[in-house]
Design an enzyme around this catalytic site. Sequence first.
Site, PDB file in Angstrom:
ATOM      1  N   GLY A 123       0.820  -1.205   0.000  1.00 27.00           N
ATOM      2  CA  GLY A 123       0.000   0.000   0.000  1.00 27.00           C
ATOM      3  C   GLY A 123       0.852   1.251   0.000  1.00 27.00           C
ATOM      4  O   GLY A 123       2.078   1.196   0.160  1.00 27.00           O
ATOM      5  N   PRO A 124       0.219   2.405  -0.187  1.00 26.98           N
ATOM      6  CA  PRO A 124       0.952   3.673  -0.204  1.00 26.98           C
ATOM      7  C   PRO A 124       1.629   3.947   1.131  1.00 26.98           C
ATOM      8  O   PRO A 124       1.271   3.350   2.155  1.00 26.98           O
ATOM      9  CB  PRO A 124      -0.152   4.711  -0.501  1.00 26.98           C
ATOM     10  CG  PRO A 124      -1.292   3.937  -1.058  1.00 26.98           C
ATOM     11  CD  PRO A 124      -1.218   2.583  -0.433  1.00 26.98           C
ATOM     12  N   PRO A 125       2.593   4.860   1.147  1.00 32.40           N
ATOM     13  CA  PRO A 125       3.267   5.192   2.420  1.00 32.40           C
ATOM     14  C   PRO A 125       2.296   5.806   3.417  1.00 32.40           C
ATOM     15  O   PRO A 125       1.400   6.568   3.056  1.00 32.40           O
ATOM     16  CB  PRO A 125       4.337   6.214   1.986  1.00 32.40           C
ATOM     17  CG  PRO A 125       4.530   5.997   0.527  1.00 32.40           C
ATOM     18  CD  PRO A 125       3.217   5.537  -0.005  1.00 32.40           C
ATOM     19  N   GLY A 126       2.480   5.462   4.677  1.00 31.82           N
ATOM     20  CA  GLY A 126       1.698   6.068   5.745  1.00 31.82           C
ATOM     21  C   GLY A 126       0.341   5.466   5.990  1.00 31.82           C
ATOM     22  O   GLY A 126      -0.443   6.006   6.769  1.00 31.82           O
TER      23      GLY A 126
ATOM     24  N   LYS B 252       1.004   0.022   7.446  1.00 34.36           N
ATOM     25  CA  LYS B 252       1.507  -1.352   7.251  1.00 34.36           C
ATOM     26  C   LYS B 252       2.378  -1.779   8.434  1.00 34.36           C
ATOM     27  O   LYS B 252       2.202  -2.871   8.983  1.00 34.36           O
ATOM     28  CB  LYS B 252       2.303  -1.418   5.941  1.00 34.36           C
ATOM     29  CG  LYS B 252       1.482  -1.083   4.706  1.00 34.36           C
ATOM     30  CD  LYS B 252       2.284  -1.250   3.435  1.00 34.36           C
ATOM     31  CE  LYS B 252       3.414  -0.242   3.323  1.00 34.36           C
ATOM     32  NZ  LYS B 252       2.924   1.154   3.244  1.00 34.36           N
TER      33      LYS B 252
ATOM     34  N   GLU C 125      -7.032  33.371  -9.089  1.00 37.25           N
ATOM     35  CA  GLU C 125      -7.768  32.460  -8.207  1.00 37.25           C
ATOM     36  C   GLU C 125      -9.270  32.562  -8.450  1.00 37.25           C
ATOM     37  O   GLU C 125      -9.987  31.560  -8.364  1.00 37.25           O
ATOM     38  CB  GLU C 125      -7.432  32.775  -6.747  1.00 37.25           C
ATOM     39  CG  GLU C 125      -5.960  32.643  -6.383  1.00 37.25           C
ATOM     40  CD  GLU C 125      -5.409  31.266  -6.689  1.00 37.25           C
ATOM     41  OE1 GLU C 125      -6.176  30.281  -6.645  1.00 37.25           O
ATOM     42  OE2 GLU C 125      -4.207  31.167  -6.985  1.00 37.25           O
TER      43      GLU C 125
ATOM     44  N   ASP D 179      -0.236  24.724 -12.771  1.00 35.53           N
ATOM     45  CA  ASP D 179      -1.453  24.392 -13.521  1.00 35.53           C
ATOM     46  C   ASP D 179      -1.106  23.695 -14.832  1.00 35.53           C
ATOM     47  O   ASP D 179      -1.703  22.676 -15.189  1.00 35.53           O
ATOM     48  CB  ASP D 179      -2.245  25.672 -13.825  1.00 35.53           C
ATOM     49  CG  ASP D 179      -2.719  26.370 -12.558  1.00 35.53           C
ATOM     50  OD1 ASP D 179      -2.836  25.685 -11.536  1.00 35.53           O
ATOM     51  OD2 ASP D 179      -2.959  27.589 -12.607  1.00 35.53           O
TER      52      ASP D 179
END
EC number: 3.4.24.-
Length: 667
Positions: free
Chosen positions: A236-239, A242, A460, A534
Amino acid sequence: MAKDNKSPQNKSRFSSWWIYGLILVFLLGFQFLGNSSLSPSSKTTTSELQEFLRNGDIDKILIITNTRQAKVFLTDEALRKTVHEDVVDQPFSLSTGNVPHYVLDYGDLQNFENDIKKIKQENNLDTVVDYTTESSLFSDLLIGMLPFVIIIAIWIYLMRRMSGGAGGGAGGQIFNIGKSKAKLFDEKTDTRTSFKDVAGLEGAKEEVEEIVEFLKNPDKYTSLGGKIPKGALLVGPPGTGKTLLAKAVAGEAKVPFFSLSGSDFVEMFVGVGASRVRDLFKQAKDKSPSIIFIDEIDAIGRARGKNNFTGSNDERENTLNQLLTEMDGFGTNTNVIVLAATNRADVLDKALMRAGRFDRQIYVDLPDIRERKEIFEVHLRPIKTAETLDLDFLARQTPGFSGADIANVCNEAALIAARKEKKAVSKQDFLDAVDRIVGGLEKKNKIITPEEKKTIAYHEAGHATVSWMLEHAAPLVKVTIVPRGQSLGAAWYLPEERLLVRPEQMKDEMCATLGGRAAEKVIFNKISTGALSDLEKVTKQARAMVTIYGLNDTIGNLTYYDSSGQDAYGFNKPYSEDTAQIIDREISKIIEEQYARAISVLKEHKEKLTELAERLLEKEVIFKEDLEKIFGKRPFESQFDTLGQETLEKPEEAASEDSEQPLEQKN
């Protein structure tokens, strides 16, 4: 019966330094005892020597030329005289040769020789005068062995450093360099983590709970003919938790738990990695039932034969081969289970992933909104809050956040409250923490000219206007022109947590992303460098549509994505030069179409765009209700719009100046 409080660790252990000390003492003693100058010879002076010589008491004078010392040997008649009664005939000494009766230090050799020669001639003496040089056996030995001692000492020092330190431990000594560096956890003292401390991850917890049950009650499964699994791979992704899940297994299993990292097997010496693998599994078998946890297994489990450009023998491959052998070598009745964690499962060797080695692959994904709420509940336990927080609200503000990110939010909120001299952490502190983590530190003292500030405000406002008017764009909930981190302005919105993305959805997102530059073009008829991130974002999205997902009609249902990683270094392109030109044209075509579309939307709502920008210049920060006052209700109301009716909903901020980037894309 009273227990003995002395633990085995308090017992004195034999150290090799004792051997070094004994050798040094022996050599020093040998030097002192063997030095003839320290033997029981009497010291005399030159005048006394001349008197003894005139009386005929001296049999021989031995002159040591290199030490400016003379040794005097008396005759047998002289030894019977009372003046020499204190002289020992043959004192004990380790030095070779006869021991002199007197020794003296002379000054100038030439004057000393002339005085002796003159007295011999005047008294007609036959005293023998001899010359020699003298050396110390210890000094000669030390000088001869010193280079070897230094080389051996440096070698020992380097071996100790490279084998994990000079202290005691499996890898601390030179001859133990092949021993495993795995840390054995004691469930009573070392770890107290349980499954209650792991929020969310219900599917993953169910899998590992069954592994724990295998170890606690193996007969329940083997009685039906089943076999205990040999390994489980957490991917799985970090953090995402696991390693935390593995710690919970250690706390729940109540069995020996060996924990180490994949890099602990890697050493500069040939064969060390394989030796440590063998030793690790030997220890685990001796303490079975037991669990082995290898964190970041991709350090040694990378696919064999990849990136080996030199063709030389790779030590990591030898380590992996030994690991494959051990995992498929021990019997199923040994009750040893291997857990491993990685966020790069795509680079692992196929032989490692097959059934019979890692029988189960458990995917630990980013938490959804329900799981994020549970994670907040865990991390808010030690936090002193000023009020009952709405955890649903906090969970909605953090789409795409991992468990580690949420823990960081809670910690950052506590730090912000402490910085403001508060007694408890409030809701606003959590919102500020999300702002701080996602967007960076607020920089109110950044020098911005009025012209630049106006450009940023319209930029913005362009994002806000386009995203508000498009059906599939994420609903924007907050806009600011206060510099934060590397951004000069930022826009927050609530991205829809999609599993599948359609072309029209991607195009709407690209159009909203280009709304900032389009607003500059519509209002000022000029463009600036503020749209860098962007452009980077839309270029990646357009390239993915054409080359990866097969969403372009000209290229067709083709993908040039290689999930196996064989073409990771890009030494060759999977398409021809003609196709490359077509790809470039299609990417440019998609982006320019959405840019023109953004300009069209902004021209249609130019008055409202201007009103929004003016309000932004006045307040610097505007929220969802400000947009509703100007634009009215969003034309395309969805369930995701109704989730965030409260103000300050801010899951995401721009990662670079004057732009925004969805968190789901960033992660």
